[in-house]
Each structure stands twice: as C-alpha cells, then as structure tokens.
Design a protein around this motif. Structure first.
Motif, PDB file in Angstrom:
ATOM      1  N   SER A   1       5.871  -3.643  19.798  1.00 14.11           N
ATOM      2  CA  SER A   1       5.954  -2.907  21.060  1.00 14.11           C
ATOM      3  C   SER A   1       5.941  -3.815  22.286  1.00 14.11           C
ATOM      4  CB  SER A   1       4.824  -1.890  21.164  1.00 14.11           C
ATOM      5  OG  SER A   1       3.575  -2.544  21.167  1.00 14.11           O
ATOM      6  N   VAL A   2       5.470  -5.054  22.130  1.00 13.19           N
ATOM      7  CA  VAL A   2       5.506  -5.979  23.270  1.00 13.19           C
ATOM      8  C   VAL A   2       6.947  -6.164  23.727  1.00 13.19           C
ATOM      9  CG1 VAL A   2       5.027  -8.325  24.045  1.00 13.19           C
ATOM     10  CG2 VAL A   2       3.412  -7.156  22.535  1.00 13.19           C
ATOM     11  N   TYR A   3       7.860  -6.344  22.754  1.00 16.97           N
ATOM     12  CA  TYR A   3       9.283  -6.440  23.075  1.00 16.97           C
ATOM     13  C   TYR A   3       9.865  -5.059  23.356  1.00 16.97           C
ATOM     14  CZ  TYR A   3      14.315  -7.068  22.342  1.00 16.97           C
ATOM     15  OH  TYR A   3      15.685  -7.053  22.484  1.00 16.97           O
ATOM     16  N   ALA A   4       9.550  -4.079  22.486  1.00 19.70           N
ATOM     17  CA  ALA A   4      10.195  -2.769  22.571  1.00 19.70           C
ATOM     18  C   ALA A   4       9.930  -2.065  23.895  1.00 19.70           C
ATOM     19  CB  ALA A   4       9.744  -1.890  21.405  1.00 19.70           C
ATOM     20  N   ARG A   5       8.729  -2.212  24.433  1.00 16.62           N
ATOM     21  CA  ARG A   5       8.372  -1.487  25.657  1.00 16.62           C
ATOM     22  C   ARG A   5       8.580  -2.302  26.927  1.00 16.62           C
ATOM     23  NH1 ARG A   5       6.430   3.345  24.502  1.00 16.62           N
ATOM     24  NH2 ARG A   5       5.355   3.738  22.522  1.00 16.62           N
ATOM     25  N   ARG A   6       8.968  -3.563  26.773  1.00 17.93           N
ATOM     26  CA  ARG A   6       9.173  -4.395  27.961  1.00 17.93           C
ATOM     27  C   ARG A   6      10.590  -4.984  27.977  1.00 17.93           C
ATOM     28  NH1 ARG A   6       4.551  -5.287  30.917  1.00 17.93           N
ATOM     29  NH2 ARG A   6       2.643  -4.444  29.985  1.00 17.93           N
ATOM     30  N   ALA A   7      10.767  -6.164  27.437  1.00 18.36           N
ATOM     31  CA  ALA A   7      12.057  -6.852  27.568  1.00 18.36           C
ATOM     32  C   ALA A   7      13.204  -6.092  26.918  1.00 18.36           C
ATOM     33  CB  ALA A   7      11.950  -8.254  26.974  1.00 18.36           C
ATOM     34  N   MET A   8      12.927  -5.337  25.853  1.00 18.54           N
ATOM     35  CA  MET A   8      14.016  -4.653  25.152  1.00 18.54           C
ATOM     36  C   MET A   8      14.699  -3.605  26.017  1.00 18.54           C
ATOM     37  SD  MET A   8      14.055  -2.608  21.509  1.00 18.54           S
ATOM     38  CE  MET A   8      13.554  -1.049  22.248  1.00 18.54           C
ATOM     39  N   GLN A   9      14.002  -3.051  26.976  1.00 19.09           N
ATOM     40  CA  GLN A   9      14.633  -2.037  27.820  1.00 19.09           C
ATOM     41  C   GLN A   9      15.827  -2.616  28.576  1.00 19.09           C
ATOM     42  OE1 GLN A   9      13.634   1.086  27.262  1.00 19.09           O
ATOM     43  NE2 GLN A   9      12.265   0.037  25.821  1.00 19.09           N
ATOM     44  N   ALA A  10      15.680  -3.843  29.048  1.00 28.10           N
ATOM     45  CA  ALA A  10      16.802  -4.499  29.723  1.00 28.10           C
ATOM     46  C   ALA A  10      17.916  -4.816  28.738  1.00 28.10           C
ATOM     47  CB  ALA A  10      16.324  -5.777  30.412  1.00 28.10           C
TER      48      ALA A  10
END
Length: 423
Positions: free
Chosen positions: A82-91
């Motif tokens: 979720s560190v990636y999924a909820r932050r950088a992945m959105q971009a």
C-alpha cells in the motif's frame, strides 16, 4: 495541440527515446515476406514451438520487454504494497490512462479502465439510458455471446425488443453496408445498434464507420465492439463515428491479461448510467460508468511498455504480415475439395483470422472433432467457433511470431481431413 496532448506526447516520445537508446531494433520497415526480419522479431517472444500455435485470437503472448516490465510491477506491488499503491502508483495509473488515451486518439476522461472487453461492453449496453418500452435494440449473429446476452436481458428489463439479424454467409464490403442499411431503415423505433468491428467467429472485419454513419443519420446510437481489432487494424476510436466503444489490450496490444477499456465520447457520457456503486458519479468521467474496486494493477501499469513495443512495429506493418500469413494458407486451401473458407480475400474484410469448415460439418461437435484431429495428428492448435447462422467453424489465427513453415503445415493437414470428413 492542447497542453494535455503535448505533455502526454512528450512522455511517449521520452519512452520511445529510451527504447532507442538501448539499441532496440525498429521493425516498422519490415516487408511482409522478410522471413529473416520477422524471425528476429519473433526472438522477443518466449513461446513454445512444441505445438504449432495457430490460435492467437484468444490473447496475445507478451513480448519479452513487456513481460519484464510486468514482472517488475508485480514485484514492486508485492514488495511495497500500500505504500506504493496509495501514493506513487496513483500518478503511474494516471500516466497509463493518459498513454492509452493518446494511442486511442481521445481524451483521458473519456476512458474507463476495465478488466476485459466483455466487462466494458456489458456496462455500455446494460447502462444505456435511452431505451424504453416499445423501443428496439439491434444486434447480429456476428456479435460476441456475452454481448448478445446483455442485449437480450437489457431489452427484457426495459420492455424493449431485441432484434437479432443473421448476417450474410459470404459477405462483401458493400454487401454488408447494404445489409445493415436495409435493416436500419426498416426497423421502426430503433434506438441502439451493436456492431462488432472484427468478428471473433470468422475473422470478418465489418465496415463500422460506414454503417455507423447510416445509423446516426436516423438518430440511432451505436456501440462498437473492438475487442479483436484494436492494434490489429489501423484506426483511432473517433474514426468509427460512434460514441461508445469497448476494447481489449491483452490481444493485439500484447499487454498482460486483465486490462481493457471502454470509451465514451465526452458529450455522450451522460447517456450511460453510472455504475451502481458510484454514489457521487458525475457526467464528466467515463470511469464512473465502471467501478473496478481493487483489481490487479500490474497489467494496467504494463500497458505503456506494450505500446512502446508495438511502436517499434506499427500497426500497418503488423497487419501486412498477418494478412500475408493468412493468405499463405487460405489461398491454397480454397483449392481443396471439401474445404469451405468463410471469408473473401478482400483485404478490407480480414486481418490475421479466417475461419473454415469441412463441407457438411456444421455442428459444434463436428468442429471440435476437427480441432482435435488437427491437434492430435498434426500438432496444430486451432479453435472451434459457434453461433454463425450457417453453422460452427474452425478459426485460424497466426501471430507475429508465427513462421511461414508453421502456416504451410496447415494446408496438407486440411487436405487430409477434408478427404476423410467431407460429406
């Protein structure tokens, strides 16, 4: 050029530049019969040669550069969660959607990501608002089974009538247009027409733009199924003249399984009802018409890499090779007594796929038997298709990694089976 298109275009150019910087070969100038050149491209595909794979219409094998990106995305999602999924992945998801829109020639907000074209088309048909009691919705035996089922169930739920057409058995380009023209003009209260651009049963390419123009002139909306045709035939979505299209990226784009899209023209988003689980849906974004929830993000995030690889080939070059391989078996097969080829050789009406049947063998069981015999005795993978008015058939679909020798193996196999099975 708008600022949005300029930014997305810059991103796409940057990605392509990175590929060129790695020394990647450009295949866009390959001619259809350059076997050495196509063999170089085929080395990008880690596919088994233990069986002659002539059933490539189900989904497309990923090229190695795409598979590497997909694996990296799976690893990152698993590692960072979720560190990636909820932050950088959105971009990254936003960038993937923008790249898809660029390739389709549309706006990002007109794109709704789906898991497959069936899901996309089900939403477009089932949530089409302007269909009520006494209205008619038209489809044909060319359409995908789930599409037909969705049309029928939607019409029943609304008190409308589902009108099913039987398409001509051996169609011509102009004959198809006239067939649909007559059906449209003689069907009162017709509100919606379903058109399949490339038919999964026979491989037929339907002149969608010409038929859509006829329908729209009479106030009929059109939903287009481009599941088999996108990145196989050269077009942008607005070329159809329709407001609604469903498509896959796991077939001829070569993206991983599990990613597709619906397109709704911005001015027509309000004509498709929001998904039931979109409580605050607005008429400004097509994604509100299909709620994904938590899904496998890796295929979507791999789509830009798939487009990058396809850009090294280009659709016209790809289509020329696929039609060449198709013609290498179809033309000699026409001379085999007892083999019926279900499409003409007009290049406007076919791509890679063409179906056949052994004369007199029209049942599903008959055609399953043909595919079994091809597999067991001749080591050739094919698939039976059912639902055409004239009966079941067998579909043959080469791919970019298919060799001429593999295609040539089909003709003597058909000669043997026709001699044994034709009635």
């Amino acid at each position: 050029m708008t600022r949005r298109m300029a930014l997305v275009g810059a991103a796409a150019v940057g990605a392509a530049g990175a590929v060129r910087a790695q020394g990647a070969e450009d295949y866009s100038r390959l001619v259809a019969d350059d076997e050495a050149g196509w063999a170089r491209l085929a080395r990008h595909y880690d596919v088994s040669r233990e069986v002659i794979q002539l059933e490539n219409g189900y989904w497309g094998s990923m090229a190695e550069p795409v598979r590497a990106v997909h694996l990296a995305m799976l690893q990152r999602l698993n590692r960072e969660n979720s560190v990636y999924a909820r932050r950088a992945m959105q971009a990254d998801r936003k960038a993937a959607r923008e790249r898809i829109a660029l390739e389709l020639g549309v706006l990002p907000r007109e794109i709704g990501i789906a898991r497959n074209a069936a899901e996309a088309l089900s939403a477009l048909i089932g949530q089409f608002r302007d269909l009520g009691a006494g209205d008619r919705v038209m489809f044909s035996d060319l359409d995908y089974e789930l599409v037909q089922g969705t049309v029928i169930s939607t019409a029943q739920a609304r008190g409308a009538e589902a009108v099913k057409l039987r398409a001509p058995d051996l169609p011509s380009h102009d004959g198809l247009i006239d067939f649909y023209r007559r059906a449209i003009e003689t069907t009162p209260r017709l509100k919606l027409l379903i058109l399949t651009h490339m038919v999964h049963r026979s491989g037929l390419v339907v002149p969608v733009a010409e038929i859509t123009a006829i329908a729209r002139a009479r106030g009929v909306q059109v939903i287009v199924d481009a599941a088999q045709s996108f990145c196989h035939i050269d077009f942008k979505l607005p070329d159809f003249g329709a407001d609604f299209v469903g498509m896959n990226f796991h077939k001829w784009v070569g993206a991983p399984l599990g990613v597709a899209a619906l397109w709704i023209r911005a001015s027509a988003i309000s004509q498709i009802a929001p998904a039931r689980d979109e409580p605050e849906a607005k008429d400004v974004d097509a994604q509100t018409r299909l709620h994904l929830g938590t899904f496998d993000f890796a295929p979507l995030l791999s789509v830009p890499a798939a487009f990058d690889f396809q850009a090294r080939i280009t659709v016209p070059t790809k289509l020329a090779r696929l039609q060449y391989l198709r013609n290498c078996w179809v033309k000699p097969a026409r001379a085999i007594e007892g083999v019926e080829i279900l499409l003409p050789d007009d290049p406007r009406l076919h791509g890679a796929s063409t179906s056949f049947r052994i004369r007199g063998r029209t049942s599903v069981a008959d055609n399953i038997l043909v595919t079994d015999e091809l597999f067991k005795r001749f080591n050739i993978m094919s698939v039976h298709r059912s639902g055409l008015g004239a009966g079941a058939c067998v579909r043959i679909t080469p791919s970019l990694f298919t060799t001429l020798d593999e295609v040539d193996a089909l003709v003597p196999a058909l000669r043997t089976l026709a001699g044994e099975m034709a009635r």
